[in-house]
Design a protein around this motif. Structure first.
Motif, PDB file in Angstrom:
ATOM      1  N   ALA A  27      -3.501  -0.043   8.350  1.00  0.00           N
ATOM      2  CA  ALA A  27      -4.516  -0.940   7.795  1.00  0.00           C
ATOM      3  C   ALA A  27      -5.007  -0.447   6.437  1.00  0.00           C
ATOM      4  O   ALA A  27      -5.239  -1.240   5.517  1.00  0.00           O
ATOM      5  CB  ALA A  27      -5.686  -1.068   8.764  1.00  0.00           C
ATOM      6  N   LEU A  28      -5.166   0.854   6.305  1.00  0.00           N
ATOM      7  CA  LEU A  28      -5.614   1.416   5.029  1.00  0.00           C
ATOM      8  C   LEU A  28      -4.622   1.115   3.915  1.00  0.00           C
ATOM      9  O   LEU A  28      -5.012   0.700   2.815  1.00  0.00           O
ATOM     10  CB  LEU A  28      -5.801   2.935   5.163  1.00  0.00           C
ATOM     11  N   ALA A  29      -3.341   1.305   4.195  1.00  0.00           N
ATOM     12  CA  ALA A  29      -2.324   1.026   3.184  1.00  0.00           C
ATOM     13  C   ALA A  29      -2.331  -0.455   2.807  1.00  0.00           C
ATOM     14  O   ALA A  29      -2.234  -0.808   1.614  1.00  0.00           O
ATOM     15  CB  ALA A  29      -0.945   1.438   3.695  1.00  0.00           C
ATOM     16  N   GLN A  30      -2.467  -1.331   3.804  1.00  0.00           N
ATOM     17  CA  GLN A  30      -2.483  -2.763   3.531  1.00  0.00           C
ATOM     18  C   GLN A  30      -3.711  -3.158   2.725  1.00  0.00           C
ATOM     19  O   GLN A  30      -3.631  -3.961   1.790  1.00  0.00           O
ATOM     20  CB  GLN A  30      -2.456  -3.545   4.847  1.00  0.00           C
ATOM     21  N   PHE A  31      -4.854  -2.581   3.069  1.00  0.00           N
ATOM     22  CA  PHE A  31      -6.089  -2.846   2.321  1.00  0.00           C
ATOM     23  C   PHE A  31      -5.936  -2.414   0.864  1.00  0.00           C
ATOM     24  O   PHE A  31      -6.337  -3.135  -0.066  1.00  0.00           O
ATOM     25  CB  PHE A  31      -7.259  -2.109   2.982  1.00  0.00           C
ATOM     26  N   MET A  32      -5.363  -1.246   0.640  1.00  0.00           N
ATOM     27  CA  MET A  32      -5.184  -0.761  -0.730  1.00  0.00           C
ATOM     28  C   MET A  32      -4.274  -1.690  -1.516  1.00  0.00           C
ATOM     29  O   MET A  32      -4.582  -2.087  -2.646  1.00  0.00           O
ATOM     30  CB  MET A  32      -4.607   0.658  -0.710  1.00  0.00           C
TER      31      MET A  32
END
Length: 430
Positions: A177-182
């Motif tokens: 999720a963090l990678a997608q948010f970034m």
């Protein structure tokens, strides 16, 4: 890479700038090699001209029936041919030696970069967020119950060795999720273009982005001579190698989420617990290719892109301007964004945002034409983490930890987690 002509014109200034980075007495050897190289080139050109003249006179001597002159000139042509070959080989050897020396010299620091020996001489330029009062002793990420339930270091060690981890359960989903948010933020709000790029690159790409030849030991070379990327800065930046871009095409702003690989040479005994320093990790990278006059503003813009991500993730941070002794090899100026990790009671780097000026562009021959008919100029290249995914996961877990071992997650991640906002003590999302 540096321009030998610029060094030739101002050797004292070049030495003075390099002295700020702890390098001394560099120009004397460079200029000696350069002089010998140019002497060989000139001698080869002179011999070539003499050969050409003699070759023309051979026919005339033959036509006159002057056999002695004909033989003398023919012998002279043969000797000059051998002499030219020797001189050209000598020039090539000297040129290669000079290029190798130049390739191992770090970039010159910008005037506003502070002098210093190591990280203790870095200068803090910004700080954001209130450090939370936990009311209990905060733990490091691998000690938090909910996080530990999703981190399997033992299985990864059996499979791959030290400095690897298997992520599972809710932790794996938060990481994703963090990678997608970034990525979504960079694409939708920061004006970057996403690239799904290779993580295996040719040595030319590593050289062009200043990772070779000096720092080959920090990366992994495959059996066929390709390299695993230490960061997607390499394929993103090298995408403009050997090109002459139009001024209207600039700036080019790229982002990619990739697996990255680093040998962590020289880090024995450092950060051996947890997933702070891994051989394999994921990062969302930012790369900009700009005109020289735009690179300073672009550096500040990229820094804000990185800082804003941490603000939205509710992670306190500070930004430091690195001193000359702590900067990377290719950097002209670097800002480190350091996230607050309460488990360690310290700030740790989560993003480095650097401008290299024309340093990388000269190594990979990346240029642009300011206007029709103008002589091409080297572009400026910039790169930055936006952000290191694993380290951001650590920061989110440590800053959101609760006394019972669960973790409150940043609200901005809820859309990527099916509306869930907590990591339970058994490692599941709720």
């Amino acid at each position: 890479m540096h321009d030998i002509r610029a060094i030739r014109e101002a050797p004292e200034a070049f030495d003075a700038a390099l002295a700020r980075r702890g390098e001394s007495g560099v120009t004397a050897e460079l200029l000696h090699l350069d002089e010998k190289r140019r002497e060989s080139i000139l001698a080869a050109e002179t011999a070539q001209a003499e050969q050409n003249r003699a070759a023309k006179e051979v026919g005339a001597a033959k036509a006159r029936g002057d056999e002695a002159e004909f033989e003398r000139l023919r012998d002279l042509v043969a000797r000059k041919k051998s002499e030219i070959s020797t001189l050209q080989e000598q020039a090539r050897t000297l040129d290669a030696a000079l290029a190798d020396k130049l390739a191992r010299i770090p970039n010159l620091p910008a005037d506003d970069v502070p002098d210093g020996a190591d990280e203790t001489d870095n200068i803090e330029v910004n700080r954001w967020g209130e450090r939370r009062d936990f009311g209990f002793a905060p733990k490091e990420h691998f000690e938090i119950k909910g996080a530990a339930a999703g981190m399997d270091f033992e299985t990864a060690a059996r499979t791959s060795g030290a400095r690897f981890v298997n992520l599972g359960r809710g932790v794996a989903r938060i990481h994703r999720a963090l990678a997608q948010f970034m990525l979504d933020t960079h694409i939708s709000e920061n004006g970057l273009t996403e690239v799904n790029c290779p993580v295996l690159v040719r040595p030319e790409a590593m050289f062009g982005t200043d990772k070779l030849p000096k720092f080959g030991g920090d990366s992994y070379e495959t059996t066929n001579g390709w390299w695993l990327v230490p960061t997607s800065e390499v394929p993103l930046t090298y995408s403009v190698a050997d090109q002459i871009l139009r001024a209207d095409d600039l700036p080019i702003r790229l982002t990619a989420h990739t697996v990255c690989f680093r040998s962590e040479a020289g880090s024995a005994g450092k950060d051996t617990k947890g997933m702070l320093r891994q051989h394999q990790f994921e990062k969302v990278e930012m790369v900009s290719i700009t005109r020289p006059e735009d690179s300073e503003a672009e550096h500040r813009r990229m820094l804000r892109c990185a800082e804003n991500l941490l603000e939205r993730l509710e992670v306190p941070y500070r930004t430091v301007l690195l001193c000359t002794g702590d900067m990377g090899f290719g950097a002209r100026r670097t800002y480190d964004v350091e996230a607050w990790l309460p488990g360690q009671d310290t700030y740790r780097e989560i993003s480095s945002v650097s401008t290299t000026g024309a340093f990388q562009a000269r190594r990979m021959n990346a240029r642009f034409r300011p206007a029709a008919g103008d002589k091409p100029q080297f572009v400026h290249t910039l790169n930055g983490s936006g952000l290191a995914v694993g380290r951001t996961l650590i920061a989110v877990l440590e800053n959101g930890q609760q006394e019972d071992g669960s973790v409150r997650l940043p609200a901005v991640l809820a859309p990527y987690l099916g509306g869930r906002t907590m990591l339970s003590i058994d490692g599941n999302l709720i």
